[in-house]
Scaffold this active site. Structure first.
Site, PDB file in Angstrom:
ATOM      1  CE  LYS A   1     -15.867  34.046  46.258  1.00  0.00           C
ATOM      2  NZ  LYS A   1     -14.935  33.405  45.277  1.00  0.00           N
TER       3      LYS A   1
HETATM    4  C1  LIG Z   1     -15.304  32.560  44.274  1.00  0.00           C
HETATM    5  C2  LIG Z   1     -14.335  32.313  43.171  1.00  0.00           C
HETATM    6  C3  LIG Z   1     -14.740  31.796  41.918  1.00  0.00           C
HETATM    7  C4  LIG Z   1     -16.173  31.399  41.630  1.00  0.00           C
HETATM    8  O1  LIG Z   1     -17.039  32.508  41.558  1.00  0.00           O
HETATM    9  P1  LIG Z   1     -18.644  32.294  41.610  1.00  0.00           P
HETATM   10  O2  LIG Z   1     -19.189  33.658  41.724  1.00  0.00           O
HETATM   11  O3  LIG Z   1     -18.900  31.454  42.845  1.00  0.00           O
HETATM   12  O4  LIG Z   1     -19.041  31.590  40.375  1.00  0.00           O
HETATM   13  C5  LIG Z   1     -13.784  31.644  40.933  1.00  0.00           C
HETATM   14  N1  LIG Z   1     -12.496  31.946  41.150  1.00  0.00           N
HETATM   15  C6  LIG Z   1     -12.055  32.433  42.335  1.00  0.00           C
HETATM   16  C7  LIG Z   1     -10.607  32.719  42.517  1.00  0.00           C
HETATM   17  C8  LIG Z   1     -12.957  32.636  43.395  1.00  0.00           C
HETATM   18  O5  LIG Z   1     -12.530  33.112  44.566  1.00  0.00           O
END
Ligand SMILES: *Cc1c(COP(=O)(O)O)cnc(C)c1O
Length: 471
Positions: free
Chosen positions: A113
């Site tokens: 993120k």
């Molecule tokens: C947010 C997240 C996801 C999921 O990603 P999306 O964009 O919501 O599909 C998967 N793995 C981790 C470690 C995350 O922080």
């Protein structure tokens, strides 16, 4: 470039107008009016570029209301080796024949993120300064989103963050990451309750339009188009690292929750990046896997949403999915509305199994899917450690397992590594009997002073806290 709403609202907006907004006024999601096409000559030029410059080239196709020199400076300031740990920013490594891991988790909070949120922080600061405006970001987190937002917005002018989280329910490492921040513009609010209580509070505050306007409340959730756009870049960067020339197809596997990450892969593919398959990896919360297998999209009730060992994928519905379905139904906003407003709104599901559009999900758009369980996760973590001396986090483990179910000879399969194992140490200990290594900068963070207030699960209490802490 103009942006439209998936639900057919007649207004068209520019990038900086939607940057600070959430949903479109009709409840839809913003998408560009068309996907810019990238030809082989452009791909050849981009292949040689450092990450920050590649980001600038891609973002420029979608952002025409920030002067190019400013956008270039924002990208250069965001994607540095200091912040992301290497010159490649998203280094790729081959794990076994044809299977690669693309490292997206070496940013400040050790989850992918950061890739988007760090850019968002700099874009927000730039745009707010230009407008002479301020923004108070209100969010709810069970872990990764909140810390990524706080590390992106800390010390930024014009921005405050009010992040609610369920008291005592995040991992000790995640809590320490957030609560140890001492920046005056970052406010941690621990709510006596569960994650759903936090989300309900955010909704209640946002629905009080008077309060929202007076205190300039905004969000940074995964439906934000700028976040999605930032993620498109690492599909190109991964492609270039996995291939020697631009005529070779590559597939990606994406550990998925709200469908933001893999939707960025869809956008890259629509732009003409030679992606063969996009594998959607889910855990026991298999809303998306069910859709890609059956054509039925059925959102889950809170009681049917499992708490799993890949918690960032624990979703009851996938908030970005509407973007893909819009393309799937030929960008027909009327049809989209009948699925998402009528069917989903009334029955909590829609059914495309008999619709020719559903077959196109795989044939035309390249989507496939798989589902994993806790036992799969543990087995994959052990196997990856044993055979390749590599530790993966539980989300990436879900990706690896799914990837192996969709390998095609001669087509590199790139698995997106979405977090580092230290964030989910308890599961690693369960699988391996020991803790994963911790990057030096996180040594001892659990012992640092904590900056957090505890509030009851009550929107009025949160409003009062925000009012006291603005100005
Ligand atoms: C947010 C997240 C996801 C999921 O990603 P999306 O964009 O919501 O599909 C998967 N793995 C981790 C470690 C995350 O922080």
């Amino acid at each position: 470039m103009n942006y439209l709403s998936t639900r057919g609202h007649p207004d068209r907006k520019r990038f900086c107008e939607i940057l600070l907004e959430g949903l479109a006024p009709d409840g839809g999601l913003y998408l560009p009016e068309h996907y810019p096409q990238v030809d082989t000559a452009t791909l050849a030029k981009w292949r040689e570029l450092p990450y920050a410059e590649l980001a600038f080239e891609i973002l420029s196709l979608y952002i025409d209301d920030i002067p190019p020199a400013d956008l270039k400076a924002i990208c250069a300031k965001t994607y540095t080796a200091e912040v992301f740990g290497s010159d490649e920013i998203v280094p790729l490594r081959e794990l076994e024949d044809g299977v690669y891991l693309e490292a997206l988790s070496n940013g400040p909070t050790l989850a992918f993120k950061d890739m988007a949120m760090q850019l968002l922080g700099n874009l927000f600061e730039y745009e707010l300064a230009r407008r002479g405006a301020e923004l108070n970001i209100l969010g709810a987190t069970s872990g990764d989103t909140g810390s990524a937002a706080e590390y992106a917005m800390r010390g930024k002018k014009g921005v405050r963050v009010f992040m609610t989280s369920p008291d005592g329910r995040m991992s000790p490492f995640q809590q320490a990451q957030m609560f140890s921040l001492q920046d005056q513009n970052i406010h941690n609010i621990a709510i006596s309750g569960v994650f759903d209580d936090c989300q309900d509070i955010v909704k209640a505050v946002s629905n009080d339009l008077g309060f929202k306007r007076k205190y300039r409340i905004g969000t940074v959730n995964s439906i934000n188009w700028a976040r999605l756009l930032a993620q498109v870049v690492y599909y190109f960067a991964g492609y270039f690292q996995a291939t020697a020339s631009n005529d070779k197809p590559v597939s990606f596997t994406v550990p998925s929750g709200n469908f933001g990450n893999v939707c960025a892969g869809h956008v890259a593919r629509m732009m003409g990046l030679p992606i063969q398959t996009l594998v959607v990896a889910t855990n026991e919360n298999d809303v998306l896997d069910e859709f890609f297998r059956t054509g039925i999209y059925r959102v889950r009730a809170a009681a049917d949403t499992h708490e799993t060992s890949s918690p960032s994928m624990d979703i009851s519905k996938a908030s970005n999915f509407e973007r893909f379905v819009f393309d799937l139904v030929g960008r027909d906003a009327g049809k989209l509305r009948s699925l998402f407003v009528d069917d989903l709104g009334r029955q909590g599901r829609f059914d495309l199994s008999a619709d020719p559009a559903f077959r196109q999900a795989a044939e035309r758009f390249g989507f496939k899917s798989s589902r994993s369980t806790h036992a799969d996760r543990l087995a994959t973590i052990r196997d990856t450690d044993k055979r390749f001396a590599t530790l993966v986090d539980p989300h990436t483990a879900d990706g690896l397992k799914a990837a192996r179910e969709h390998l095609a000879p001669g087509v590199p399969m790139v698995v997106l590594e979405t977090a580092l194992p230290i964030k989910f140490a308890a599961t690693l200990v369960e699988a391996l009997g020991h803790e994963p290594a911790r990057p030096a900068r996180f040594e001892g963070i659990e012992a640092l002073p904590k900056r957090v207030v505890k509030l009851p699960a009550d929107a009025e209490a949160v409003k009062a806290y925000i009012a006291q802490n603005c100005d």
